[in-house]
Design a protein around this motif. Sequence first.
Motif, PDB file in Angstrom:
ATOM      1  N   MET A 236     -10.560  -4.022  -0.667  1.00 54.39           N
ATOM      2  CA  MET A 236     -11.064  -4.447  -1.970  1.00 54.39           C
ATOM      3  C   MET A 236     -10.234  -5.600  -2.542  1.00 54.39           C
ATOM      4  SD  MET A 236     -13.831  -2.927  -2.722  1.00 54.39           S
ATOM      5  CE  MET A 236     -13.926  -3.632  -4.359  1.00 54.39           C
ATOM      6  N   ILE A 237      -8.913  -5.532  -2.378  1.00 60.95           N
ATOM      7  CA  ILE A 237      -8.051  -6.626  -2.854  1.00 60.95           C
ATOM      8  C   ILE A 237      -8.404  -7.916  -2.123  1.00 60.95           C
ATOM      9  CG2 ILE A 237      -5.688  -7.518  -2.921  1.00 60.95           C
ATOM     10  CD1 ILE A 237      -4.748  -4.606  -3.282  1.00 60.95           C
ATOM     11  N   TRP A 238      -8.515  -7.816  -0.791  1.00 59.48           N
ATOM     12  CA  TRP A 238      -8.818  -9.017  -0.001  1.00 59.48           C
ATOM     13  C   TRP A 238     -10.198  -9.567  -0.323  1.00 59.48           C
ATOM     14  CZ3 TRP A 238      -6.272 -12.463   2.802  1.00 59.48           C
ATOM     15  CH2 TRP A 238      -7.018 -13.354   3.586  1.00 59.48           C
ATOM     16  N   ASN A 240     -11.989  -9.464  -2.951  1.00 52.72           N
ATOM     17  CA  ASN A 240     -12.190 -10.066  -4.269  1.00 52.72           C
ATOM     18  C   ASN A 240     -11.164 -11.131  -4.657  1.00 52.72           C
ATOM     19  OD1 ASN A 240     -14.530  -8.516  -5.447  1.00 52.72           O
ATOM     20  ND2 ASN A 240     -13.220  -6.818  -4.850  1.00 52.72           N
ATOM     21  N   CYS A 241     -10.122 -11.306  -3.839  1.00 51.18           N
ATOM     22  CA  CYS A 241      -9.065 -12.263  -4.207  1.00 51.18           C
ATOM     23  C   CYS A 241      -8.757 -13.302  -3.138  1.00 51.18           C
ATOM     24  CB  CYS A 241      -7.781 -11.504  -4.576  1.00 51.18           C
ATOM     25  SG  CYS A 241      -7.983 -10.336  -5.940  1.00 51.18           S
ATOM     26  N   ASN A 242      -9.563 -13.365  -2.077  1.00 50.65           N
ATOM     27  CA  ASN A 242      -9.243 -14.295  -0.984  1.00 50.65           C
ATOM     28  C   ASN A 242      -9.600 -15.757  -1.298  1.00 50.65           C
ATOM     29  OD1 ASN A 242     -12.007 -14.992   0.206  1.00 50.65           O
ATOM     30  ND2 ASN A 242     -12.055 -12.758   0.339  1.00 50.65           N
ATOM     31  N   GLN A 243     -10.539 -15.969  -2.210  1.00 51.84           N
ATOM     32  CA  GLN A 243     -10.979 -17.336  -2.502  1.00 51.84           C
ATOM     33  C   GLN A 243      -9.853 -18.189  -3.091  1.00 51.84           C
ATOM     34  OE1 GLN A 243     -14.518 -18.402  -1.874  1.00 51.84           O
ATOM     35  NE2 GLN A 243     -13.935 -16.689  -0.569  1.00 51.84           N
ATOM     36  N   GLU A 244      -9.123 -17.606  -4.055  1.00 41.99           N
ATOM     37  CA  GLU A 244      -8.011 -18.327  -4.684  1.00 41.99           C
ATOM     38  C   GLU A 244      -6.896 -18.596  -3.681  1.00 41.99           C
ATOM     39  OE1 GLU A 244     -10.709 -17.170  -7.347  1.00 41.99           O
ATOM     40  OE2 GLU A 244      -9.616 -15.691  -6.156  1.00 41.99           O
ATOM     41  N   LEU A 245      -6.678 -17.662  -2.772  1.00 41.81           N
ATOM     42  CA  LEU A 245      -5.653 -17.841  -1.740  1.00 41.81           C
ATOM     43  C   LEU A 245      -6.042 -18.987  -0.809  1.00 41.81           C
ATOM     44  CD1 LEU A 245      -2.981 -16.439  -0.681  1.00 41.81           C
ATOM     45  CD2 LEU A 245      -4.448 -15.396   1.052  1.00 41.81           C
ATOM     46  N   GLY A 246      -7.317 -19.019  -0.426  1.00 41.15           N
ATOM     47  CA  GLY A 246      -7.805 -20.098   0.436  1.00 41.15           C
ATOM     48  C   GLY A 246      -7.612 -21.465  -0.198  1.00 41.15           C
ATOM     49  N   LYS A 247      -7.909 -21.567  -1.497  1.00 42.68           N
ATOM     50  CA  LYS A 247      -7.733 -22.841  -2.222  1.00 42.68           C
ATOM     51  C   LYS A 247      -6.257 -23.230  -2.286  1.00 42.68           C
ATOM     52  CE  LYS A 247     -11.831 -22.254  -5.128  1.00 42.68           C
ATOM     53  NZ  LYS A 247     -12.313 -21.878  -6.476  1.00 42.68           N
ATOM     54  N   LEU A 248      -5.402 -22.228  -2.547  1.00 43.02           N
ATOM     55  CA  LEU A 248      -3.966 -22.481  -2.630  1.00 43.02           C
ATOM     56  C   LEU A 248      -3.409 -23.005  -1.307  1.00 43.02           C
ATOM     57  CD1 LEU A 248      -1.284 -22.227  -4.274  1.00 43.02           C
ATOM     58  CD2 LEU A 248      -1.103 -19.890  -3.368  1.00 43.02           C
ATOM     59  N   ILE A 316      -8.717  -8.792   8.890  1.00 41.18           N
ATOM     60  CA  ILE A 316      -8.747  -7.784   7.824  1.00 41.18           C
ATOM     61  C   ILE A 316     -10.140  -7.168   7.706  1.00 41.18           C
ATOM     62  CG2 ILE A 316      -8.497  -7.424   5.323  1.00 41.18           C
ATOM     63  CD1 ILE A 316      -6.221  -9.550   5.485  1.00 41.18           C
ATOM     64  N   GLY A 317     -11.174  -7.974   7.927  1.00 45.24           N
ATOM     65  CA  GLY A 317     -12.527  -7.416   7.972  1.00 45.24           C
ATOM     66  C   GLY A 317     -12.644  -6.360   9.059  1.00 45.24           C
ATOM     67  N   TYR A 318     -12.028  -6.657  10.216  1.00 48.47           N
ATOM     68  CA  TYR A 318     -12.072  -5.723  11.345  1.00 48.47           C
ATOM     69  C   TYR A 318     -11.238  -4.476  11.067  1.00 48.47           C
ATOM     70  CZ  TYR A 318     -11.696  -3.862  16.078  1.00 48.47           C
ATOM     71  OH  TYR A 318     -11.748  -3.032  17.166  1.00 48.47           O
ATOM     72  N   SER A 319      -9.982  -4.680  10.676  1.00 45.07           N
ATOM     73  CA  SER A 319      -9.034  -3.561  10.626  1.00 45.07           C
ATOM     74  C   SER A 319      -9.012  -2.792   9.308  1.00 45.07           C
ATOM     75  CB  SER A 319      -7.617  -4.078  10.927  1.00 45.07           C
ATOM     76  OG  SER A 319      -7.243  -5.083  10.007  1.00 45.07           O
ATOM     77  N   ALA A 320      -9.477  -3.422   8.213  1.00 38.90           N
ATOM     78  CA  ALA A 320      -9.441  -2.740   6.911  1.00 38.90           C
ATOM     79  C   ALA A 320     -10.814  -2.274   6.446  1.00 38.90           C
ATOM     80  CB  ALA A 320      -8.841  -3.671   5.858  1.00 38.90           C
ATOM     81  N   ALA A 321     -11.837  -3.108   6.675  1.00 43.42           N
ATOM     82  CA  ALA A 321     -13.179  -2.786   6.164  1.00 43.42           C
ATOM     83  C   ALA A 321     -14.124  -2.261   7.242  1.00 43.42           C
ATOM     84  CB  ALA A 321     -13.791  -4.029   5.523  1.00 43.42           C
ATOM     85  N   GLY A 322     -13.617  -2.150   8.469  1.00 41.00           N
ATOM     86  CA  GLY A 322     -14.484  -1.747   9.580  1.00 41.00           C
ATOM     87  C   GLY A 322     -14.618  -0.262   9.803  1.00 41.00           C
ATOM     88  N   GLY A 323     -14.606   0.508   8.725  1.00 43.87           N
ATOM     89  CA  GLY A 323     -14.870   1.935   8.845  1.00 43.87           C
ATOM     90  C   GLY A 323     -13.665   2.844   8.704  1.00 43.87           C
ATOM     91  N   VAL A 324     -12.509   2.307   8.268  1.00 47.28           N
ATOM     92  CA  VAL A 324     -11.319   3.151   8.095  1.00 47.28           C
ATOM     93  C   VAL A 324     -11.578   4.240   7.057  1.00 47.28           C
ATOM     94  CG1 VAL A 324      -8.886   3.199   7.406  1.00 47.28           C
ATOM     95  CG2 VAL A 324      -9.730   1.326   8.798  1.00 47.28           C
ATOM     96  N   GLY A 374      -0.020 -16.447  -8.442  1.00 43.58           N
ATOM     97  CA  GLY A 374      -0.939 -15.312  -8.550  1.00 43.58           C
ATOM     98  C   GLY A 374      -1.493 -14.831  -7.216  1.00 43.58           C
ATOM     99  N   PRO A 375      -2.118 -15.723  -6.420  1.00 43.55           N
ATOM    100  CA  PRO A 375      -2.707 -15.297  -5.147  1.00 43.55           C
ATOM    101  C   PRO A 375      -1.694 -14.699  -4.168  1.00 43.55           C
ATOM    102  CG  PRO A 375      -3.579 -17.431  -5.797  1.00 43.55           C
ATOM    103  CD  PRO A 375      -2.445 -17.124  -6.730  1.00 43.55           C
ATOM    104  N   THR A 376      -0.493 -15.277  -4.096  1.00 47.43           N
ATOM    105  CA  THR A 376       0.514 -14.758  -3.165  1.00 47.43           C
ATOM    106  C   THR A 376       1.097 -13.438  -3.662  1.00 47.43           C
ATOM    107  OG1 THR A 376       2.141 -16.227  -4.216  1.00 47.43           O
ATOM    108  CG2 THR A 376       1.150 -16.975  -2.147  1.00 47.43           C
ATOM    109  N   ASN A 377       1.187 -13.268  -4.992  1.00 50.12           N
ATOM    110  CA  ASN A 377       1.623 -11.986  -5.542  1.00 50.12           C
ATOM    111  C   ASN A 377       0.639 -10.876  -5.185  1.00 50.12           C
ATOM    112  OD1 ASN A 377       3.875 -13.117  -6.687  1.00 50.12           O
ATOM    113  ND2 ASN A 377       3.003 -13.311  -8.742  1.00 50.12           N
ATOM    114  N   VAL A 378      -0.641 -11.233  -5.176  1.00 52.30           N
ATOM    115  CA  VAL A 378      -1.681 -10.270  -4.802  1.00 52.30           C
ATOM    116  C   VAL A 378      -1.544  -9.884  -3.327  1.00 52.30           C
ATOM    117  CG1 VAL A 378      -4.175  -9.988  -4.473  1.00 52.30           C
ATOM    118  CG2 VAL A 378      -3.309 -10.947  -6.603  1.00 52.30           C
ATOM    119  N   VAL A 379      -1.201 -10.858  -2.480  1.00 52.53           N
ATOM    120  CA  VAL A 379      -0.976 -10.563  -1.058  1.00 52.53           C
ATOM    121  C   VAL A 379       0.188  -9.587  -0.900  1.00 52.53           C
ATOM    122  CG1 VAL A 379      -0.331 -11.520   1.192  1.00 52.53           C
ATOM    123  CG2 VAL A 379      -1.937 -12.754  -0.261  1.00 52.53           C
TER     124      VAL A 379
END
Length: 410
Positions: A236-238, A240-248, A316-324, A374-379
Amino acid sequence: MEKVNNKKFYPTAVALYFTYFIHGIGASILGQYKQDFAAMWGAKLLEDGTYDVSMVVSVIAALGLGRLISLPFSGPISDKCGRKVSGIIGIICYVLYLGGIVLAPNMMVGYAFAIVGGIANSFLDTCVSPSCMEIFPENGSIANMFTKFSISVAQFILPFGIGFVASSAMSFKTIFIVAAVAIAIDGLLILFLPFPQIGATQDKGAKKEVKKEKMKFTPASIALICIGFTSSSTFMIWLNCNQELGKLYGLADPSKIQSLYALGTVCAILVSSVLIKKGIKEIKILVIYPAISAIMLILIYFIRIPSICLIGGFVIGYSAAGGVLQLCVSTANAMFPKDKGKITSIVMIASSVANYTIISFASYLIKVGGAVNGPTNVVLLNIAVTVVGVLLAIFVNIQNSKMEKERGIA
């Protein structure tokens, strides 16, 4: 006879899977348009020319709050009033959420509509999964996995839809409105489609049996419930918050992260099903996948280049959101074979608590850290939560090994 009867429910299954396709859009689209909503709701303009998106992240967290509020009610309504009733309630709430959020004049109204979106999620959960498992009784687990598959396909396609809307100079509200109309039409179909009957007599008997024996929580089962929290937090963190990290990190098109994330999820569902069929226990995967997520997040924090976000999206899509989370529920069900409904609800409540609290905290970190920190603190937050999940999974595995040895001696 049963196979012939079940075939008449196949169109129902398709319509139900489509609701999860729209849910895949609804659950992640706010994260893709944070700047637009921040501007619409009067957010503060930062030094780099972007808007402070912390209020939008807070609204995203409200999806978890809505789910948390409605989970205690959606299950009983589905069991007592029927799957169709639960599904229609979910669809109505989804139309209100998708249509209302783009008309919200300020953050507070948006927050209220996000709660409605969370309620929609809860009612769809208690309709779609049990209905599809009842339609395909011999392949219940595969039928249930296709709900996640439907979500992942939508999240893979979504960035292309966003790109098309942008290139066509259409309003960012377009996808919300199209999705609202699509699920409304699907709801009309579901209203008239047949559903399998719920075995009322068996359910009542099962409930009486459950009441006779109280659930006994062990340290391992409590750790599993906590994994419901940590595993949900990671993706959920990734998400909803990956866009700002990508821009950074200087990524030209951060929306590509979303497509790779969804692709990773689809791959994980297919690979995990093969691994489990080959005899690898779900409880082992609960350690391996979060460990991969933790390592990837650490690499993302230290290797600050554009391509790491794309690689991280897939991993992260594979290992975190792939059915854990689903594997956590399955393991919990094995621990409580006579209380499957209760333990599933408890794990999903832990997941909803994560959705609300951890995203709210991420919003605070973004507000305090700004566009640069902000984005790196979220990471860093994500690394901490994911590592805790790994430690919990290791503990569950150790306790499970001890229990198996004791059974062997006995």
